[in-house]
Design a protein around this motif. Structure first.
Motif, mmCIF file in Angstrom:
data_model
loop_
_atom_site.group_PDB
_atom_site.id
_atom_site.type_symbol
_atom_site.label_atom_id
_atom_site.label_comp_id
_atom_site.label_asym_id
_atom_site.label_seq_id
_atom_site.Cartn_x
_atom_site.Cartn_y
_atom_site.Cartn_z
ATOM 1 N N MET B 1 0.853 -1.204 0.000
ATOM 2 C CA MET B 1 0.000 0.000 0.000
ATOM 3 C C MET B 1 0.881 1.243 0.000
ATOM 4 N N SER B 2 0.511 2.217 -0.829
ATOM 5 C CA SER B 2 1.343 3.417 -0.905
ATOM 6 C C SER B 2 1.138 4.292 0.336
ATOM 7 N N ALA B 3 2.115 5.160 0.593
ATOM 8 C CA ALA B 3 2.045 6.043 1.760
ATOM 9 C C ALA B 3 0.842 6.965 1.641
ATOM 10 N N PRO B 4 0.208 7.319 2.763
ATOM 11 C CA PRO B 4 -0.966 8.198 2.676
ATOM 12 C C PRO B 4 -0.563 9.600 2.221
ATOM 13 N N PRO B 5 -1.480 10.290 1.555
ATOM 14 C CA PRO B 5 -1.185 11.673 1.182
ATOM 15 C C PRO B 5 -1.047 12.532 2.430
ATOM 16 N N ILE B 6 -0.197 13.517 2.334
ATOM 17 C CA ILE B 6 0.141 14.343 3.493
ATOM 18 C C ILE B 6 -0.208 15.795 3.198
ATOM 19 N N ALA B 7 -0.793 16.471 4.184
ATOM 20 C CA ALA B 7 -0.980 17.919 4.055
ATOM 21 C C ALA B 7 0.014 18.613 4.984
ATOM 22 N N PRO B 8 0.941 19.358 4.436
ATOM 23 C CA PRO B 8 1.826 20.143 5.292
ATOM 24 C C PRO B 8 1.088 21.371 5.811
ATOM 25 N N LEU B 9 1.517 21.889 6.948
ATOM 26 C CA LEU B 9 0.989 23.188 7.393
ATOM 27 C C LEU B 9 1.863 24.261 6.740
ATOM 28 N N ALA B 203 -22.815 12.391 14.235
ATOM 29 C CA ALA B 203 -24.230 12.030 14.192
ATOM 30 C C ALA B 203 -24.701 11.761 12.765
ATOM 31 N N GLU B 204 -24.124 12.488 11.800
ATOM 32 C CA GLU B 204 -24.552 12.328 10.402
ATOM 33 C C GLU B 204 -24.302 10.908 9.891
ATOM 34 N N ALA B 205 -23.261 10.259 10.396
ATOM 35 C CA ALA B 205 -22.977 8.884 9.967
ATOM 36 C C ALA B 205 -24.121 7.958 10.392
ATOM 37 N N ASN B 206 -24.742 8.266 11.523
ATOM 38 C CA ASN B 206 -25.881 7.454 11.973
ATOM 39 C C ASN B 206 -27.166 7.816 11.234
ATOM 40 N N ARG B 207 -27.316 9.147 10.915
ATOM 41 C CA ARG B 207 -28.551 9.596 10.268
ATOM 42 C C ARG B 207 -28.673 9.000 8.867
ATOM 43 N N THR B 208 -27.579 9.057 8.115
ATOM 44 C CA THR B 208 -27.632 8.543 6.747
ATOM 45 C C THR B 208 -26.649 7.382 6.606
ATOM 46 N N GLU B 209 -25.485 7.695 6.115
ATOM 47 C CA GLU B 209 -24.478 6.640 5.946
ATOM 48 C C GLU B 209 -23.118 7.247 6.200
ATOM 49 N N GLY B 210 -22.150 6.441 6.562
ATOM 50 C CA GLY B 210 -20.784 6.932 6.725
ATOM 51 C C GLY B 210 -20.084 6.945 5.378
ATOM 52 N N TYR B 211 -18.797 7.177 5.403
ATOM 53 C CA TYR B 211 -18.014 7.164 4.157
ATOM 54 C C TYR B 211 -17.735 5.731 3.728
ATOM 55 N N ASP B 212 -17.797 5.520 2.428
ATOM 56 C CA ASP B 212 -17.338 4.241 1.890
ATOM 57 C C ASP B 212 -15.815 4.206 1.946
ATOM 58 N N GLN B 213 -15.283 3.011 1.903
ATOM 59 C CA GLN B 213 -13.825 2.867 1.955
ATOM 60 C C GLN B 213 -13.128 3.598 0.800
ATOM 61 N N PHE B 214 -13.790 3.645 -0.361
ATOM 62 C CA PHE B 214 -13.142 4.290 -1.520
ATOM 63 C C PHE B 214 -13.151 5.825 -1.405
ATOM 64 N N GLU B 215 -13.951 6.337 -0.465
ATOM 65 C CA GLU B 215 -14.014 7.799 -0.327
ATOM 66 C C GLU B 215 -12.847 8.285 0.538
ATOM 67 N N ARG B 216 -11.681 8.206 -0.022
ATOM 68 C CA ARG B 216 -10.460 8.636 0.641
ATOM 69 C C ARG B 216 -9.583 9.358 -0.379
ATOM 70 N N ILE B 217 -8.768 10.288 0.113
ATOM 71 C CA ILE B 217 -7.813 10.943 -0.779
ATOM 72 C C ILE B 217 -6.654 9.973 -1.017
ATOM 73 N N THR B 218 -6.251 9.838 -2.261
ATOM 74 C CA THR B 218 -5.079 9.015 -2.570
ATOM 75 C C THR B 218 -3.902 9.930 -2.939
ATOM 76 N N GLY B 273 -12.442 9.994 5.888
ATOM 77 C CA GLY B 273 -13.433 10.238 4.847
ATOM 78 C C GLY B 273 -13.773 11.719 4.744
ATOM 79 N N ALA B 274 -13.808 12.418 5.895
ATOM 80 C CA ALA B 274 -14.114 13.858 5.880
ATOM 81 C C ALA B 274 -13.058 14.634 5.100
ATOM 82 N N CYS B 275 -11.809 14.137 5.093
ATOM 83 C CA CYS B 275 -10.754 14.785 4.295
ATOM 84 C C CYS B 275 -11.143 14.763 2.812
#
Lengths: 268, 295
Positions: B1-9, B203-218, B273-275
């Motif tokens: 698996m490749s390294a996760p994307p990084i946000a510098p400050l 709470a929103e994850a309970n109201r509707t749905e959470g993020y799918d696994q594919f909903e990530r920054i690559t 997922g929020a990212c």
């Protein structure tokens, strides 16, 4: 001995105001004039701006608009987010792109994104929005002094000059450093008056007192034939909203990026 | 698996204060950090602590300040804090508008008039009618929030009405027009509107749905991307449990970056997922609307 410099921001095709500002600067003994970019937008006949800049040897920074037009990009990169603001920005961008000659587009494409100068001991940085991003809005009421101190430090600049917001302001920093938004010549400042503004910077050389600041900053109101501009805008079928701003001094578009204090000062 | 994307400050421009922790008088069903009247997992910030962090922030050249929660006005020291912060920089308060009091408004009006900086209010209302808003935010919250808006206008403020897009995008124009109309009826003649995307956590994850696994920054998605669109590239949030990367992710333990602002000036791996939502819409926490509309 004193040396005077004039700084013009956002021309927005308003060649009549630019001509008036150049005359005014000459009458005040200005030795060198600079333009901080955004030559197009809003007004009529884009190509009429360039001869004035070239003939008067006005060194010019590339604004976001100039980068866009120069590279024939899809939009002006003004940084608006509101759909209505973007609608009007797109109209003036399409007009300006269509009516700017290939030669002038090439000229804009080659403009530098910043100009650095040293006057005596004053290291001076000319940019469009901010030194770190061409289309960054630095508003007076949302830019802390601590941030400007950091910016001046990071940029190693005694004087930073920018434009982009359309409203002039000046903050005096520690150690006689300055941040100056030079205002724009393209449209009035959303205060109900029809004049536009440029910045006159006077350097007093051979200052005997080292502690005293050698820089004086003055904002100069420029009267010009806005009625002629408005008539020409009508002839070119430029949106009524833009013409209203020229005739009344109140901004009618691009309002959603304004912070509370600046927004409250206007009519809309 | 490749390294996760990084946000510098790149630059600490905005400092957020989680001033009321996770405590809120409302219990909105779409809240991304599950705030409610009894959730005290994050507690109120004290006046002294905020002043201490303010001092550090000035030394670091912070540009703007934000107060959020929960409901910031539940913290009875909020007004005194804002009065002080307005001496050094611009302030935005994110409120639900339901607990405002006229004596606080008077003080804040005076503080802004005496400051060279703007005081902004963002008022969360999730629809132009009680029928749309109240099922999400709670009974009578529409009516109460609109009274808050009217009070802010009375004191000369121009609140930014912030809506989470809980409607179908095809109805967007209709909803915005209705909003402008109802705000005018409440005395707000030049309404400012901001739309937020839903954040499918808390709470929103309970109201509707959470993020799918594919909903990530690559890492691939970061190529050519303007990283300044991500809040974590230029912002940090102060909580009673330390400094976190952003106000959205405080319930994620990996989002805690240190005890001081200096310690928190580190890169952040964009794993949540929020990212992905922040990436999609850009500048979602800034005062103007996001740059992108929903695809």
């Amino acid at each position: 001995m004193q040396t005077k410099f004039a700084f013009f921001g956002g021309i927005y095709n308003n060649y009549l105001a630019l001509g008036a500002a150049i005359n005014d600067a000459h009458s005040r003994g200005v030795t060198q004039m600079f333009c901080l970019g955004d030559l197009g937008a809003f007004g009529p006949y884009p190509d009429r701006v360039f001869p004035l800049l070239v003939e008067n040897n006005i060194q010019t920074v590339q604004g976001n608009y100039d980068h866009s037009i120069g590279n024939a990009l899809e939009d002006c990169q003004c940084g608006y987010t509101d759909p209505r603001d973007n609608h009007f920005a797109a109209l003036s961008y399409a007009y300006t792109l269509k009516n700017t000659s290939p030669e002038n587009r090439q000229w804009m494409k080659e403009l530098p994104s910043e100009i650095r100068l040293t006057w005596e001991d004053k290291s001076t940085l000319l940019c469009h929005g901010s030194p770190r991003k061409t289309n960054e809005f630095l508003w007076e009421s949302t830019t802390s002094t601590a941030f400007l101190e950091r910016l001046a430090q990071e940029q190693n600049a005694g004087i930073i000059l920018g434009t982009h917001t359309g409203l002039h302001w000046h903050r005096r920093l520690k150690n006689n450093r300055h941040f100056i938004n030079v205002g724009v010549l393209g449209r009035p400042e959303n205060d109900g008056t029809t004049n536009v503004w440029y910045t006159l910077l006077t350097l007093s050389l051979e200052q005997s007192d080292q502690e005293k600041d050698s820089v004086t900053v003055e904002f100069i109101p420029v009267e010009y034939d806005y009625e002629q501009l408005a008539r020409e805008m009508e002839l070119e079928n430029i949106p009524e909203e833009f013409i209203e701003t020229i005739r009344t001094g109140w901004w009618t578009t691009c309002l959603e990026v304004l912070p509370a204090k600046e927004r409250r000062a206007g009519k809309y | 698996m490749s390294a996760p994307p990084i946000a510098p400050l790149a630059s600490l421009d905005e400092l957020w204060f989680q001033v009321s922790g996770t405590l809120c008088n409302l219990k909105c069903e779409h809240c991304f950090i599950s705030c409610n009247p009894s959730n005290d997992s994050f507690k109120y910030l004290s006046y002294d602590y905020v002043m201490k962090m303010l001092d550090e922030s000035v030394a670091l050249g912070v540009k703007e300040y934000y107060f959020t929660g929960g409901e910031p006005f539940l913290n009875r020291e909020l007004v005194a804090m804002v009065e002080q912060v307005l001496k050094v920089g611009p302030v935005t308060i994110l409120t639900n508008g339901t607990v405002l009091k006229t004596d606080w408004m008077k003080r804040l009006q005076t503080a802004e008039q005496n400051s060279q900086y703007s005081l902004e209010f963002r008022v969360s209302i999730d629809g132009p009618t009680a029928e749309i808003n109240d099922p999400i935010r709670g009974e009578r919250t529409f009516e109460r929030a609109m009274k808050g808006v009217a009070m802010l206008c009375e004191f000369g403020f121009l609140p930014i009405i912030t809506m989470t897009r809980i409607w179908d995008e095809s109805r967007e124009e209709e909803i915005l027009d209705a909003f402008r109309g109802v705000l005018r009826e409440h005395g707000y003649t030049r309404p400012r509107l901001k739309i937020m995307p839903r954040l499918k956590i808390g709470a929103e994850a309970n109201r509707t749905e959470g993020y799918d696994q594919f909903e990530r920054i690559t890492s691939e998605m970061m190529a050519g991307f303007d990283v300044s669109q991500l809040l974590c590239n230029h912002s940090r949030v102060v909580t009673d449990r330390g400094v976190y990367v952003c106000p959205i992710l405080i319930e994620s333990e990996s989002a805690k970056l240190g005890e001081t602002l200096r310690e928190a000036q580190v890169d952040f791996p964009l794993l949540d997922g929020a990212c992905y939502t922040c990436y999609q819409y850009g500048s979602i926490c800034a005062n103007p609307s996001s740059k992108k509309v929903e695809a």
